[in-house]
Design a protein around this motif. Structure first.
Motif, short mmCIF file in Angstrom:
data_model
loop_
_atom_site.label_atom_id
_atom_site.label_comp_id
_atom_site.label_asym_id
_atom_site.label_seq_id
_atom_site.Cartn_x
_atom_site.Cartn_y
_atom_site.Cartn_z
N GLY A 201 -2.40 2.43 2.37
CA GLY A 201 -2.43 3.04 1.04
C GLY A 201 -3.81 3.45 0.55
O GLY A 201 -3.97 3.87 -0.60
N LEU A 202 -4.82 3.32 1.41
CA LEU A 202 -6.16 3.69 0.95
C LEU A 202 -6.32 5.21 0.92
O LEU A 202 -5.96 5.88 1.88
N VAL A 203 -6.85 5.69 -0.18
CA VAL A 203 -7.09 7.14 -0.30
C VAL A 203 -8.56 7.39 -0.64
O VAL A 203 -9.29 6.47 -1.02
N ARG A 204 -8.96 8.65 -0.48
CA ARG A 204 -10.32 9.08 -0.79
C ARG A 204 -10.78 8.56 -2.16
O ARG A 204 -10.00 8.60 -3.12
N GLY A 205 -12.02 8.04 -2.21
CA GLY A 205 -12.57 7.59 -3.49
C GLY A 205 -12.31 6.12 -3.81
O GLY A 205 -12.91 5.56 -4.71
N MET A 206 -11.39 5.48 -3.05
CA MET A 206 -11.17 4.05 -3.26
C MET A 206 -12.32 3.25 -2.66
O MET A 206 -12.95 3.68 -1.69
N GLN A 207 -12.56 2.07 -3.20
CA GLN A 207 -13.68 1.28 -2.73
C GLN A 207 -13.28 0.18 -1.74
O GLN A 207 -12.29 -0.52 -1.95
N ILE A 208 -14.11 0.05 -0.69
CA ILE A 208 -14.02 -1.10 0.21
C ILE A 208 -15.28 -1.92 -0.03
O ILE A 208 -16.39 -1.40 0.11
N GLY A 209 -15.11 -3.17 -0.42
CA GLY A 209 -16.28 -4.04 -0.65
C GLY A 209 -16.58 -4.84 0.60
O GLY A 209 -15.67 -5.34 1.27
N LEU A 210 -17.85 -4.95 0.95
CA LEU A 210 -18.20 -5.58 2.22
C LEU A 210 -19.39 -6.51 2.01
O LEU A 210 -20.45 -6.08 1.54
N GLN A 211 -19.21 -7.79 2.31
CA GLN A 211 -20.34 -8.72 2.29
C GLN A 211 -20.45 -9.32 3.69
O GLN A 211 -19.63 -10.15 4.08
N ASP B 115 -8.70 -6.30 14.95
CA ASP B 115 -7.60 -7.13 15.48
C ASP B 115 -6.21 -6.66 15.08
O ASP B 115 -5.21 -7.29 15.42
N GLY B 116 -6.13 -5.57 14.33
CA GLY B 116 -4.81 -5.03 14.02
C GLY B 116 -4.05 -5.80 12.95
O GLY B 116 -2.87 -5.54 12.71
N SER B 117 -4.69 -6.76 12.27
CA SER B 117 -3.97 -7.56 11.27
C SER B 117 -3.66 -6.73 10.01
O SER B 117 -4.19 -5.64 9.83
N THR B 118 -2.84 -7.31 9.15
CA THR B 118 -2.43 -6.61 7.93
C THR B 118 -3.61 -6.42 6.99
O THR B 118 -4.46 -7.30 6.87
N LEU B 119 -3.65 -5.28 6.29
CA LEU B 119 -4.73 -5.01 5.34
C LEU B 119 -4.15 -5.02 3.92
O LEU B 119 -3.53 -4.03 3.50
N PRO B 120 -4.30 -6.14 3.19
CA PRO B 120 -3.63 -6.29 1.89
C PRO B 120 -4.38 -5.59 0.75
O PRO B 120 -5.11 -6.21 -0.02
N LEU B 121 -4.21 -4.29 0.64
CA LEU B 121 -4.92 -3.51 -0.38
C LEU B 121 -4.43 -3.83 -1.80
O LEU B 121 -3.24 -4.10 -1.99
N ASP B 122 -5.33 -3.78 -2.75
CA ASP B 122 -4.95 -3.85 -4.16
C ASP B 122 -4.68 -2.41 -4.60
O ASP B 122 -5.61 -1.63 -4.86
N ALA B 123 -3.41 -2.07 -4.67
CA ALA B 123 -3.04 -0.68 -4.97
C ALA B 123 -3.45 -0.28 -6.38
O ALA B 123 -3.55 0.91 -6.71
#
Lengths: 90, 497
Positions: free
Chosen positions: B50-60, B127-135
């Motif tokens: 469900g990720l679309v252009r302009g959405m944020q991925i936070g990475l630490q 690893d192909g695991s599920t990506l639980p996006l906050d829609a």
């Protein structure tokens, strides 16, 4: 208190390496087992990384796995003992 | 460089290789094509989630291979990577999570994201695991927003910067062209990827076909000899340490080459001033050490290059027509595509002091061009001393002279508030020793004799206290904290006599 008996055999060679990385210190400044890296010798983190590299070359030990422990070591004497224990395989 | 074709361009560089450690501790080496495959597979999974252009991925995260995969997947999708500093403590991370504007968090330290539903470990890249996006996390509308990064201000608080897609493309293109980056180059990256400069280097390498190795900063000195890079980018302290160990004696050239791997084409330094003697020494030994100048808010401004170098300057301005000076000689940059689009999470005054109303960016640095167009810096605007007669000058030049007195390790020059006199705080290891004191006084007298009267040191305060962040004498960027020094020695500074 640090006594001569406490000092590791690695101390004299380590003091030589610390002298090399603490290049900002005035000539003749006496580094001892009790010298603290930051407060007394003014070493910054980069100087300590270079010291790590020189220690690995001099003593034939690998320090990469021991970073958390190394960061805790505050004095030259503590570090010499730590290297001594690594070399002894303890 | 263009983001729309970065992945296909990188894939076509058959000889390009990345070496890095994976988050599971395994050291790997992959060709660019395999790397791009991984990034595109991840982009496909993110899109499906469900990720679309302009959405944020936070990475630490620290410098590991998966960081690169997440970054390039975000590039492929037009998503905005929010790069959180690796050492940001859990309570501050919690503050970022609470905003609920990030679609997916990616972490190394699970404890910083305990109980966060839309968070996955770094390894989820591969690893192909599920990506639980906050829609519910909204997409940011600005199509030019590439990333959100943080830079630490000198007072220690974080400043968030919105990074421009086009600004990045222009800067990387300038860099690749000016330094002739090509497929035969190899680059060692050891500063944190959360500092945007390193991601610029990654894009530059992928675009030009230069191989690179990503390591943690603690491994820098060991990895130089191991990886044998053709270029590095590092702060002055790295070069000063290398020089101190290997830069002297008749066989200095051989020792330096051995330590650096023997394959160096050029080395770049910046972020803080470097001592001229170090620059001269490296270059005389045939190792091209080039000083560059930039600020994150607008990107690189000037650089010495393999073709055009003048030691003592920060090089030729990249685009001279974009460089302007205020009457106070502050450098102001007016360019069509600055690297940053402005701050987020910052005070209004921070923003309006730097991002000027007309779109220009005020650097806070004082500088001048010489007759051949090379730019030199003389200090920070906020540190300028104004004498009672209205004359302005920068304390750094006097401090440099004072620090050259044999027994003086550090010198900070300040103006006393009571009698408006110049006072030098001098760190002298043996400050009670009569011979040392005499050396200081003779030295100060000689400096005063050679300077105009308004630059004359009126009093000196001797101390054995070494500057540190803890005692307030240094900023978090390891520069002198003049306010801190004043606070610590106020009584002595104001002592009239």
């Amino acid at each position: 208190m640090t006594t001569i008996q406490d000092n590791a055999a690695e101390l004299p060679a380590l003091i030589g390496l610390v002298q090399q990385v603490a290049y900002d210190l005035p000539a003749g400044y006496a580094i001892s087992a009790g010298s603290r890296f930051v407060e007394d010798l003014g070493l910054e983190s980069v100087n300590r990384l270079m010291l790590m590299t020189l220690v690995e070359q001099e003593f034939g030990v690998s320090l990469e796995q021991h970073m958390p422990a190394l960061i805790e070591l505050q004095t030259v004497g503590d570090t010499a003992r730590f290297i001594g224990s690594l070399r002894a395989g303890r | 460089m263009e983001f729309t074709t970065l992945l296909t361009t990188a894939r076509a560089h058959a000889g390009g290789r990345i070496e890095a450690r994976r988050s599971d501790g395994e050291d790997i080496a992959v060709g660019f094509a395999d790397f791009i495959d991984s990034a595109e597979r991840l982009a496909g999974r993110l899109r499906a989630a469900g990720l679309v252009r302009g959405m944020q991925i936070g990475l630490q995260a620290p410098n590991v291979y998966e960081y690169l995969v997440w970054d390039l997947a975000a590039v492929a999708l037009g998503a905005v990577l929010q790069a959180v500093p690796e050492d940001l403590p859990a309570d501050k991370v919690a503050g970022l999570v609470e905003k609920r504007d990030v679609a997916l968090w990616v972490y190394e330290k699970a404890e910083n994201f305990a109980g966060v539903a839309n968070a996955v470990p770094l390894a989820a890249a591969l690893d192909g695991s599920t990506l639980p996006l906050d829609a519910a996390a909204a997409a940011l509308a600005d199509a030019d927003l590439h990333s959100r990064v943080y830079s630490s201000g000198s007072s220690g608080y974080l400043k968030g910067l919105n990074i421009s897609r086009r600004g990045t493309e222009v800067l990387v293109s300038d860099f690749v062209a000016a330094f002739g980056l090509c497929a035969s180059d190899s680059h060692l990256i050891f500063l944190p990827l959360s500092n945007y400069q390193q991601r610029l280097s990654v894009y530059g390498c992928l675009w030009s076909g230069a191989s690179f190795k990503l390591v943690r900063h603690t491994a820098v000195f060991q990895e130089l000899g191991r990886y044998k890079p053709s270029f590095i980018v590092a702060p002055p302290a790295i070069y000063e340490n290398i020089y101190a160990q290997y830069g002297r004696g008749p066989d200095a050239k051989d020792k330096l080459n051995a330590f650096l791997g023997g394959n160096i084409r050029f080395m770049i330094t910046g972020m803080a001033p470097i001592r001229g003697a170090i620059l001269t020494a490296f270059n005389q030994l045939g190792l091209r050490l080039l000083e560059a100048y930039g600020v994150t808010e607008t990107g690189m401004i000037a650089w010495n290059t393999p073709r055009n170098q003048r030691i003592g300057s920060v090089g030729l301005p990249i685009h001279p027509e974009q460089l302007h000076f205020t009457p106070e000689s502050e450098i102001v940059i007016r360019r069509p595509h600055p690297l940053s689009k402005g701050y987020f999470d910052s005070s209004e005054s921070d923003s309006s002091n730097t991002f000027l109303a007309d779109g220009a960016i005020a650097t806070g640095d004082i500088g001048a061009l010489d007759a051949d167009g090379y730019l030199s810096l003389s200090g920070r605007k906020k540190e300028i001393i104004v004498t009672s007669g209205g004359t302005k000058f920068h304390p750094e030049e006097i401090e440099r002279s004072l620090a050259s007195i044999e027994v003086v390790r550090h010198a900070v020059v300040l103006m006393s508030r009571n009698d408006n006199r110049l006072v030098a705080v001098l760190v002298v290891p043996d400050s009670k020793d009569a011979a040392a004191t005499r050396l200081v006084d003779d030295g100060v007298q000689a400096i005063n004799a050679a300077a105009p009267s308004y630059k004359s040191i009126h009093r000196r305060v001797l101390t054995e206290t070494l500057p540190s962040i803890e005692n307030g004498m240094l900023t978090r960027n390891l520069k002198y904290d003049r306010k801190g020094v004043y606070r610590l020695f106020q009584a002595e500074i104001e002592q009239q006599g």
